[in-house]
Design an enzyme around this catalytic site. Structure first.
Site, PDB file in Angstrom:
ATOM      1  N   ASP A 165      17.853 108.236  74.314  1.00 44.46           N
ATOM      2  CA  ASP A 165      18.835 107.243  74.739  1.00 44.46           C
ATOM      3  C   ASP A 165      20.260 107.803  74.801  1.00 44.46           C
ATOM      4  O   ASP A 165      21.168 107.237  74.218  1.00 44.46           O
ATOM      5  CB  ASP A 165      18.750 106.064  73.745  1.00 44.46           C
ATOM      6  N   ASN A 403      14.411 113.464  65.218  1.00 49.98           N
ATOM      7  CA  ASN A 403      14.733 112.044  65.223  1.00 49.98           C
ATOM      8  C   ASN A 403      13.618 111.259  65.904  1.00 49.98           C
ATOM      9  O   ASN A 403      13.256 111.546  67.054  1.00 49.98           O
ATOM     10  CB  ASN A 403      16.034 111.786  65.985  1.00 49.98           C
ATOM     11  N   GLU A 404      13.072 110.289  65.190  1.00 50.33           N
ATOM     12  CA  GLU A 404      12.096 109.332  65.726  1.00 50.33           C
ATOM     13  C   GLU A 404      10.950 109.977  66.508  1.00 50.33           C
ATOM     14  O   GLU A 404      10.671 109.586  67.653  1.00 50.33           O
ATOM     15  CB  GLU A 404      12.814 108.276  66.588  1.00 50.33           C
ATOM     16  N   ASN A 458      15.482 104.505  60.600  1.00 48.51           N
ATOM     17  CA  ASN A 458      16.247 103.811  61.639  1.00 48.51           C
ATOM     18  C   ASN A 458      15.656 102.417  61.804  1.00 48.51           C
ATOM     19  O   ASN A 458      14.472 102.296  62.132  1.00 48.51           O
ATOM     20  CB  ASN A 458      16.156 104.555  62.966  1.00 48.51           C
ATOM     21  N   TYR A 460      16.186  98.342  63.365  1.00 47.85           N
ATOM     22  CA  TYR A 460      16.931  97.441  64.248  1.00 47.85           C
ATOM     23  C   TYR A 460      16.435  96.016  64.157  1.00 47.85           C
ATOM     24  O   TYR A 460      16.415  95.299  65.152  1.00 47.85           O
ATOM     25  CB  TYR A 460      16.857  97.968  65.687  1.00 47.85           C
ATOM     26  N   TYR A 464      16.156  94.581  68.123  1.00 45.94           N
ATOM     27  CA  TYR A 464      14.989  94.758  68.998  1.00 45.94           C
ATOM     28  C   TYR A 464      13.845  93.806  68.612  1.00 45.94           C
ATOM     29  O   TYR A 464      12.870  93.677  69.342  1.00 45.94           O
ATOM     30  CB  TYR A 464      14.503  96.214  68.975  1.00 45.94           C
ATOM     31  N   GLU A 497      20.009 104.639  60.972  1.00 41.35           N
ATOM     32  CA  GLU A 497      20.583 103.880  62.084  1.00 41.35           C
ATOM     33  C   GLU A 497      20.339 102.410  61.824  1.00 41.35           C
ATOM     34  O   GLU A 497      19.267 102.029  61.356  1.00 41.35           O
ATOM     35  CB  GLU A 497      19.898 104.232  63.418  1.00 41.35           C
ATOM     36  N   TRP A 542      24.722 102.709  63.439  1.00 41.60           N
ATOM     37  CA  TRP A 542      24.555 103.239  64.800  1.00 41.60           C
ATOM     38  C   TRP A 542      25.397 102.392  65.717  1.00 41.60           C
ATOM     39  O   TRP A 542      25.162 101.198  65.790  1.00 41.60           O
ATOM     40  CB  TRP A 542      23.091 103.197  65.218  1.00 41.60           C
ATOM     41  N   LYS A 561      26.454 100.049  71.032  1.00 42.67           N
ATOM     42  CA  LYS A 561      26.357  99.806  69.590  1.00 42.67           C
ATOM     43  C   LYS A 561      27.505 100.463  68.827  1.00 42.67           C
ATOM     44  O   LYS A 561      27.513 100.472  67.597  1.00 42.67           O
ATOM     45  CB  LYS A 561      25.004 100.285  69.051  1.00 42.67           C
TER      46      LYS A 561
HETATM   47  C1  GCB Z   1      17.300 104.724  68.179  1.00 38.50           C
HETATM   48  C2  GCB Z   1      17.619 106.112  68.600  1.00 38.50           C
HETATM   49  C3  GCB Z   1      18.996 106.231  69.223  1.00 38.50           C
HETATM   50  C4  GCB Z   1      19.255 105.025  70.144  1.00 38.50           C
HETATM   51  C5  GCB Z   1      19.185 103.765  69.322  1.00 38.50           C
HETATM   52  C6  GCB Z   1      19.394 102.488  70.134  1.00 38.50           C
HETATM   53  O1  GCB Z   1      16.429 104.474  67.414  1.00 38.50           O
HETATM   54  O2  GCB Z   1      17.475 107.059  67.574  1.00 38.50           O
HETATM   55  O3  GCB Z   1      19.081 107.433  69.914  1.00 38.50           O
HETATM   56  O4  GCB Z   1      20.461 105.126  70.822  1.00 38.50           O
HETATM   57  O5  GCB Z   1      17.927 103.665  68.720  1.00 38.50           O
HETATM   58  O6  GCB Z   1      20.516 102.055  70.291  1.00 38.50           O
HETATM   59  O7  GCB Z   1      18.409 101.947  70.618  1.00 38.50           O
END
Ligand code: GCB
Length: 585
Positions: A165, A403-404, A458, A460, A464, A497, A542, A561
């Site tokens: 991303d 990462n991820e 990480n 969200y 999400y 994040e 993040w 973000k």
């Molecule tokens: C994540 C990623 C990061 C993205 C972020 C997002 O998990 O590691 O690169 O930018 O989410 O904002 O979705």
């Protein structure tokens, strides 16, 4: 390889400036004569990403080769020495020609490489040509996909889609220089200082060279002298390096005719009882996942932004960051040493998942990633080069290997175990090593948690999923962190994040998605949960600032973000974090 700089035995000539540039079609690339001046060249700054410098979608989104060229004048004296051409980073592949002769190639967009010029370069005018390629696939890091799309009445279109991303900025992103050394030269320096005031040095140089070292303190006083290629000693009066007092020392090395000085600090980083300890004291990590990203120059070297970003981090009360999702420039890490910022140094290994991307465009179904990807060997190379480049920095307190990735899929443990062990073997300071994981890698599913010295998650929730329902998001987060703690009771757990997109200037009295208020409330909620968990070791929001991404319907002209806008102005969330982090120990 050590960073090129002027010393009494070495010279550095910057090649930064305006170069000639052209995008190349496949055919032009095949027929390129690297020893000839390119025709109809555009002016292009080096260092910078090329993408935002001229208009049109075709220019910005070009996929394939591009050529950079300039003349370089050298003196006879320079060529009597060992003369090297050094690139801090070329994204993602480079083929380098000197007067039409191929000096060599390099793969990987975020780490330095160099070639010797003796034998190829001549006194007077020389022609330097660099063919850069920006294609990402399942053999590169980061990973991308190549897709050919068919439309009526049009020839097929091939596109390169990132599995990650951020915008695939490319070109010669960091400085380029020529430097000289004596023929018998210092090849590498390793120096580590510890909280007990001991330090160790190891100088890679010609066996016949006599080695003398001296240590200078921050005021320039010589506080120690010694001899030998390797050694250990104790410096009783040494002041420790920490975010509050980032005391730096300089190791000055004389090896035969060569002289070089390397900064270092006295500090220990260790993990005990699910705490991260700096110099024996627990430290809670407060800060951000960042990007090297700015208007116009994109991911290009940008020291003004480096200084501004660190100044804003201090303003907000942060003490740490992760170099998401690639190793940052050497200048940035030097600045973190000097300013006392704790850094989790991340390899450029993102997008290692064939069933998931951050913007959800791959469907989220486990997909046999570890059978498909062919990145293992290159992953090992970039880790080797990252640790070798950054090993002496006191600011670097940990390594992130990826990462991820698809850490919930069969084969993840087998892929990562040798890489984690490689980093542990190579790092002279034995820093903690981790893999940053995503929501799909739940406490039940994750196959790599036990490989990590600390867990970086990480999450969200509230964005999400459970979008809008911060109460539910908070409890999901708590339950998941507690489950990870039960699984790995001795590992510190931190958020790598968490965040919500907020369009600067969009406000609601009843906070809803994309408003500054919702972002602020979400960060506040996560803070509340972290405060209630005794094993929580840190939180990286993040993102530090809004940044450019590929276009898609989940992004509003990039990822929003950021707690700061792309031009580094605060959103409401900045004040919320500032209040919290100024208090939080
Ligand atoms: C994540 C990623 C990061 C993205 C972020 C997002 O998990 O590691 O690169 O930018 O989410 O904002 O979705």
């Amino acid at each position: 390889m050590i960073y090129p700089k002027m010393t009494e035995s070495r010279m550095r000539l910057s090649l930064d400036g305006i170069w000639d540039f052209s995008l190349l079609s496949d055919e032009e690339s095949q027929n390129l004569q690297a020893g000839k001046h390119i025709e109809n060249a555009l002016s292009m700054p080096v260092p910078s990403a090329y993408n935002d410098l001229y208009e049109t979608r075709a220019f910005r989104d070009h996929m394939g080769d591009m050529v950079y060229q300039r003349t370089v004048h050298l003196t006879k004296q320079m060529l009597q020495e060992r003369t090297m051409l050094y690139f801090e980073s070329v994204t993602h592949r480079a083929a380098v020609y000197w007067n039409g002769t191929l000096l060599g190639t390099h793969k990987g967009g975020f780490l330095p490489f160099e070639f010797e010029l003796n034998g190829t370069a001549v006194p007077g005018e020389n022609l330097l040509t660099v063919v850069v390629n920006n294609v990402l696939d399942e053999t590169t890091l980061p990973c991308g996909r190549i897709e050919t799309r068919e439309y009526p009445n049009l020839p097929p279109r091939t596109v390169n889609l990132p599995n990650f991303d951020y915008f695939n900025y490319s070109g010669i992103l960091r400085p380029v220089c020529i430097y000289t050394t004596p023929k018998k030269h210092i090849r590498d320096i390793t120096v580590s200082g510890h909280a007990d005031k001991s330090f160790a040095w190891d100088i890679a140089c010609d066996e016949t060279s006599d080695v003398c070292i001296a240590v200078r303190d921050g005021e320039g006083n010589t506080v120690f002298k010694g001899t030998g290629r390797t050694g250990t000693a104790v410096l009783n009066g040494a002041k420790l390096w920490s975010p509050e007092h980032p005391h730096l020392y300089t190791l000055e090395v004389h090896a035969g005719d060569d002289v070089y000085s390397q900064t270092f600090g006295f500090r220990d980083i260790e993990i005990r009882g699910c705490r991260i300890l700096l110099n024996g004291e627990p430290v809670y990590l407060k800060g951000f996942g960042k990007h090297e990203d700015a208007p116009v120059s994109g991911r290009g070297y940008n020291p003004a932004y480096y200084v501004k970003d660190i100044a804003l981090m201090k303003w907000i009360g942060a003490n740490s960051l992760r170099t998401s999702h690639y190793p940052y420039s050497e200048t940035f890490l030097d600045l973190c040493d000097r300013e006392g910022i704790l850094v989790i140094d991340e390899a450029p290994a993102v997008g290692l998942h064939t069933g998931f991307t951050a913007v959800g465009l791959l469907g989220g179904t486990p997909n046999g990633t570890w059978k498909k990807l062919k990145t293992a060997e290159h992953h090992s190379e970039v880790l080797r080069d990252m640790v070798s480049r950054d090993k002496n920095h006191p600011c670097v307190i940990a390594w992130s290997v990826a990462n991820e990735p698809a850490s919930e899929e069969e084969g993840a443990r087998e892929y990562f175990e040798p890489l984690m062990n490689q980093v542990r073997r190579q790092d002279p300071q034995h820093r903690p090593v981790t893999i940053v994981t995503y929501e799909g890698s739940s406490p039940k599913a994750c196959k790599v948690a036990e490989l990590c010295d600390f867990l970086v998650l990480n999450r969200y929730r509230g964005w999400y999923d459970t979008e809008g329902d911060l109460e539910a998001a908070g409890e999901l987060l708590r339950t998941e962190l507690e489950a990870f703690h039960r699984r790995c009771p001795d590992a510190p757990i931190m958020l790598g994040e968490y965040g919500a997109d907020a369009i600067a200037g969009m406000h609601n009295t009843t906070p809803s998605l994309f408003s500054e208020e919702y972002q602020a409330q979400m960060l506040e909620k996560y803070g509340e949960i972290m405060d209630s968990l005794p094993f929580a070791a840190g939180e990286h929001a993040w993102n530090f600032a809004d940044f450019a991404t590929a276009e898609n319907i989940k992004r509003v002209q990039g990822n929003k973000k950021g707690v700061f806008t792309r031009d580094r102005q605060p959103k409401l969330a900045a004040y919320v974090l500032r209040r919290r982090w100024k208090e939080k120990k």
